[in-house]
Write a protein that holds these residues in place. Structure first.
Motif, PDB file in Angstrom:
ATOM      1  N   HIS A  29      89.232  29.081  -2.339  1.00 29.85           N
ATOM      2  CA  HIS A  29      89.990  27.820  -2.363  1.00 29.85           C
ATOM      3  C   HIS A  29      90.713  27.656  -3.702  1.00 29.85           C
ATOM      4  CE1 HIS A  29      85.926  26.761  -3.869  1.00 29.85           C
ATOM      5  NE2 HIS A  29      86.518  25.838  -4.601  1.00 29.85           N
ATOM      6  N   ASN A  30      90.135  28.222  -4.766  1.00 26.17           N
ATOM      7  CA  ASN A  30      90.787  28.107  -6.073  1.00 26.17           C
ATOM      8  C   ASN A  30      91.870  29.171  -6.253  1.00 26.17           C
ATOM      9  OD1 ASN A  30      89.425  25.809  -6.864  1.00 26.17           O
ATOM     10  ND2 ASN A  30      87.646  26.969  -7.556  1.00 26.17           N
ATOM     11  N   SER A  33      94.845  27.724  -4.424  1.00 30.35           N
ATOM     12  CA  SER A  33      95.515  26.569  -5.038  1.00 30.35           C
ATOM     13  C   SER A  33      96.183  26.920  -6.367  1.00 30.35           C
ATOM     14  CB  SER A  33      94.514  25.426  -5.251  1.00 30.35           C
ATOM     15  OG  SER A  33      93.569  25.783  -6.238  1.00 30.35           O
ATOM     16  N   ILE A  92      92.528  19.766 -11.641  1.00 34.71           N
ATOM     17  CA  ILE A  92      91.165  19.528 -11.120  1.00 34.71           C
ATOM     18  C   ILE A  92      90.849  20.567 -10.062  1.00 34.71           C
ATOM     19  CG2 ILE A  92      92.146  17.815  -9.527  1.00 34.71           C
ATOM     20  CD1 ILE A  92      89.432  16.477  -9.312  1.00 34.71           C
ATOM     21  N   LEU A  94      87.119  21.881  -7.620  1.00 33.71           N
ATOM     22  CA  LEU A  94      85.678  21.997  -7.396  1.00 33.71           C
ATOM     23  C   LEU A  94      85.330  23.480  -7.388  1.00 33.71           C
ATOM     24  CD1 LEU A  94      85.048  19.339  -4.593  1.00 33.71           C
ATOM     25  CD2 LEU A  94      84.916  19.070  -7.071  1.00 33.71           C
ATOM     26  N   TYR A 104      83.450  14.141  -3.496  1.00 22.51           N
ATOM     27  CA  TYR A 104      83.238  14.369  -4.933  1.00 22.51           C
ATOM     28  C   TYR A 104      84.570  14.369  -5.689  1.00 22.51           C
ATOM     29  CZ  TYR A 104      78.685  16.213  -3.324  1.00 22.51           C
ATOM     30  OH  TYR A 104      77.461  16.386  -2.726  1.00 22.51           O
ATOM     31  N   THR A 106      87.352  12.867  -5.035  1.00 21.14           N
ATOM     32  CA  THR A 106      87.909  11.511  -5.177  1.00 21.14           C
ATOM     33  C   THR A 106      87.260  10.791  -6.356  1.00 21.14           C
ATOM     34  OG1 THR A 106      88.400  11.397  -2.824  1.00 21.14           O
ATOM     35  CG2 THR A 106      88.226   9.288  -3.990  1.00 21.14           C
ATOM     36  N   PRO A 129     100.488  20.190  -7.855  1.00 16.72           N
ATOM     37  CA  PRO A 129      99.943  21.100  -6.851  1.00 16.72           C
ATOM     38  C   PRO A 129     101.024  22.035  -6.308  1.00 16.72           C
ATOM     39  CG  PRO A 129     100.270  18.912  -5.916  1.00 16.72           C
ATOM     40  CD  PRO A 129     100.491  18.795  -7.397  1.00 16.72           C
ATOM     41  N   ASN A 133      99.832  23.666  -0.898  1.00 19.51           N
ATOM     42  CA  ASN A 133      98.505  23.024  -0.944  1.00 19.51           C
ATOM     43  C   ASN A 133      98.576  21.621  -0.332  1.00 19.51           C
ATOM     44  OD1 ASN A 133      95.845  22.409  -1.469  1.00 19.51           O
ATOM     45  ND2 ASN A 133      95.946  22.823  -3.671  1.00 19.51           N
ATOM     46  N   ALA A 136      95.769  19.129  -0.840  1.00 18.65           N
ATOM     47  CA  ALA A 136      95.772  18.475  -2.159  1.00 18.65           C
ATOM     48  C   ALA A 136      96.848  17.388  -2.208  1.00 18.65           C
ATOM     49  CB  ALA A 136      95.988  19.499  -3.264  1.00 18.65           C
ATOM     50  N   ARG A 138      97.771  15.485   0.202  1.00 15.82           N
ATOM     51  CA  ARG A 138      97.200  14.331   0.897  1.00 15.82           C
ATOM     52  C   ARG A 138      96.161  13.642   0.008  1.00 15.82           C
ATOM     53  NH1 ARG A 138      96.193  16.812   6.097  1.00 15.82           N
ATOM     54  NH2 ARG A 138      94.053  17.181   5.438  1.00 15.82           N
ATOM     55  N   ARG A 142      96.632   9.818  -1.301  1.00 11.01           N
ATOM     56  CA  ARG A 142      95.617   8.805  -0.985  1.00 11.01           C
ATOM     57  C   ARG A 142      95.195   8.038  -2.240  1.00 11.01           C
ATOM     58  NH1 ARG A 142      91.595  11.999   1.629  1.00 11.01           N
ATOM     59  NH2 ARG A 142      92.794  12.054   3.529  1.00 11.01           N
TER      60      ARG A 142
HETATM   61  C1  LIG Z   1      91.445  18.976  -4.262  1.00 10.80           C
HETATM   62  C2  LIG Z   1      89.945  18.740  -4.414  1.00 10.80           C
HETATM   63  C3  LIG Z   1      89.599  18.538  -5.893  1.00 10.80           C
HETATM   64  C4  LIG Z   1      89.595  17.458  -3.643  1.00 10.80           C
HETATM   65  O1  LIG Z   1      88.211  17.238  -3.801  1.00 10.80           O
HETATM   66  P1  LIG Z   1      87.299  16.980  -2.499  1.00 10.80           P
HETATM   67  O2  LIG Z   1      85.951  16.597  -2.983  1.00 10.80           O
HETATM   68  O3  LIG Z   1      87.381  18.147  -1.601  1.00 10.80           O
HETATM   69  O4  LIG Z   1      88.044  15.740  -1.869  1.00 10.80           O
HETATM   70  P2  LIG Z   1      87.350  14.506  -1.152  1.00 10.80           P
HETATM   71  O5  LIG Z   1      86.186  14.967  -0.347  1.00 10.80           O
HETATM   72  O6  LIG Z   1      87.121  13.432  -2.138  1.00 10.80           O
HETATM   73  O7  LIG Z   1      88.514  14.086  -0.208  1.00 10.80           O
HETATM   74  C5  LIG Z   1      88.785  14.930   0.917  1.00 10.80           C
HETATM   75  C6  LIG Z   1      90.213  15.235   0.962  1.00 10.80           C
HETATM   76  O8  LIG Z   1      90.535  16.181  -0.044  1.00 10.80           O
HETATM   77  C7  LIG Z   1      91.656  16.915   0.389  1.00 10.80           C
HETATM   78  N1  LIG Z   1      91.451  18.336   0.184  1.00 10.80           N
HETATM   79  C8  LIG Z   1      92.108  19.013  -0.775  1.00 10.80           C
HETATM   80  N2  LIG Z   1      91.796  20.299  -0.752  1.00 10.80           N
HETATM   81  C9  LIG Z   1      90.930  20.461   0.272  1.00 10.80           C
HETATM   82  C10 LIG Z   1      90.272  21.606   0.818  1.00 10.80           C
HETATM   83  N3  LIG Z   1      90.450  22.853   0.318  1.00 10.80           N
HETATM   84  N4  LIG Z   1      89.452  21.422   1.869  1.00 10.80           N
HETATM   85  C11 LIG Z   1      89.259  20.185   2.406  1.00 10.80           C
HETATM   86  N5  LIG Z   1      89.864  19.080   1.934  1.00 10.80           N
HETATM   87  C12 LIG Z   1      90.679  19.223   0.867  1.00 10.80           C
HETATM   88  C13 LIG Z   1      91.932  16.515   1.803  1.00 10.80           C
HETATM   89  O9  LIG Z   1      93.001  15.577   1.769  1.00 10.80           O
HETATM   90  C14 LIG Z   1      90.634  15.882   2.242  1.00 10.80           C
HETATM   91  O10 LIG Z   1      90.715  14.873   3.184  1.00 10.80           O
HETATM   92  P3  LIG Z   1      91.325  15.034   4.671  1.00 10.80           P
HETATM   93  O11 LIG Z   1      91.295  16.505   5.010  1.00 10.80           O
HETATM   94  O12 LIG Z   1      90.412  14.215   5.502  1.00 10.80           O
HETATM   95  O13 LIG Z   1      92.688  14.476   4.538  1.00 10.80           O
HETATM   96  C15 LIG Z   1      89.085  19.894  -3.840  1.00 10.80           C
HETATM   97  O14 LIG Z   1      89.251  19.951  -2.450  1.00 10.80           O
HETATM   98  C16 LIG Z   1      89.411  21.232  -4.441  1.00 10.80           C
HETATM   99  O15 LIG Z   1      88.896  21.582  -5.487  1.00 10.80           O
HETATM  100  N6  LIG Z   1      90.278  21.995  -3.762  1.00 10.80           N
HETATM  101  C17 LIG Z   1      90.634  23.319  -4.201  1.00 10.80           C
HETATM  102  C18 LIG Z   1      91.369  23.315  -5.526  1.00 10.80           C
HETATM  103  C19 LIG Z   1      92.581  22.438  -5.471  1.00 10.80           C
HETATM  104  O16 LIG Z   1      93.323  22.418  -4.510  1.00 10.80           O
HETATM  105  N7  LIG Z   1      92.783  21.709  -6.581  1.00 10.80           N
HETATM  106  C20 LIG Z   1      93.952  20.883  -6.749  1.00 10.80           C
HETATM  107  C21 LIG Z   1      95.036  21.720  -7.317  1.00 10.80           C
HETATM  108  S1  LIG Z   1      96.448  20.735  -7.716  1.00 10.80           S
END
Ligand SMILES: CC(C)(COP(=O)(O)OP(=O)(O)OC[C@H]1O[C@@H](n2cnc3c(N)ncnc32)[C@H](O)[C@@H]1OP(=O)(O)O)[C@@H](O)C(=O)NCCC(=O)NCCS
Length: 176
Positions: A29-30, A33, A92, A94, A104, A106, A129, A133, A136, A138, A142
């Motif tokens: 996932h990283n 992104s 950011i 995870l 987490y 959010t 982003p 992506n 991200a 969305r 939000r």
């Molecule tokens: C973007 C990120 C930090 C969001 O954290 P999260 O804890 O997954 O987000 P939350 O649980 O609080 O919220 C869920 C929403 O995150 C979003 N999301 C972003 N990346 C996602 C992923 N790889 N998988 C699932 N949901 C993701 C979606 O909008 C999701 O909600 P929805 O699918 O119902 O619309 C995390 O998903 C992540 O680390 N993704 C990979 C790295 C990344 O994309 N970083 C941002 C680069 S700009």
């Protein structure tokens, strides 16, 4: 959610986190992104420039994510090009796929936004982003970020979003 807010805390990242951060960099996932960046942890983690914070988010003491906050005007490579003073830019992610989609991110992003706007002079926050992506996008929308432009940073085709202080205050007045 409020309980989760208390369970997630930031601490400064340090060179002791290098193995963890390299492991997180290898997660699909990283890679998806952020396919082209080299964060050069060995060089960067021991540095503490005034324009940057590198933070580890922990859930009940377990590291779950990384946050970088920079002042894009002061940042030394001028990654963002010509920008105003008094902005911040956030990165950011995870670490582990199992932690995605549980709320987490959010909480971590909300805390990072509050950290930026706690400085009275900060007027807005930028994020970039990559264009593909969509999840991200969305996630940021939000939280109240607004799409500004599509822009290349090096090889990366990105969407630039901005969150203005007043937009955040209108949504989350209790926090600032
Ligand atoms: C973007 C990120 C930090 C969001 O954290 P999260 O804890 O997954 O987000 P939350 O649980 O609080 O919220 C869920 C929403 O995150 C979003 N999301 C972003 N990346 C996602 C992923 N790889 N998988 C699932 N949901 C993701 C979606 O909008 C999701 O909600 P929805 O699918 O119902 O619309 C995390 O998903 C992540 O680390 N993704 C990979 C790295 C990344 O994309 N970083 C941002 C680069 S700009």
């Amino acid at each position: 959610m409020s309980n989760l807010r208390q369970r997630i805390q930031f601490r400064p990242a340090s060179i002791a986190d290098i193995t963890l951060l390299r492991h997180w960099d290898q997660q699909q996932h990283n890679i998806d992104s952020d396919p082209n960046d080299d964060w050069d942890w060995e060089q960067e983690l021991p540095r503490n420039p005034a324009w940057r914070e590198q933070l580890i988010a922990e859930l009940d003491g377990r590291p779950i994510g990384f946050v970088q906050i920079i002042d894009p005007y002061e940042e030394d490579s001028h990654y963002w090009g010509e920008v105003e003073k008094n902005l911040r830019a956030i990165d950011i992610w995870l670490g582990e796929a199992e932690d995605i989609g549980k709320g987490y991110g959010t909480i971590i992003m909300t805390q990072a936004i509050e950290r930026c706007f706690a400085k009275r002079e900060v007027s807005a926050i930028l994020i970039d982003p990559i264009a593909t992506n969509v999840k991200a996008h969305r996630f940021y929308e939000r939280l109240g970020f607004r799409f500004m432009e599509r822009r290349f940073f090096g090889e990366d085709d990105c969407f630039v979003y901005q969150l203005k202080r007043e937009d955040w205050r209108n949504r989350q007045g209790q926090f600032i």
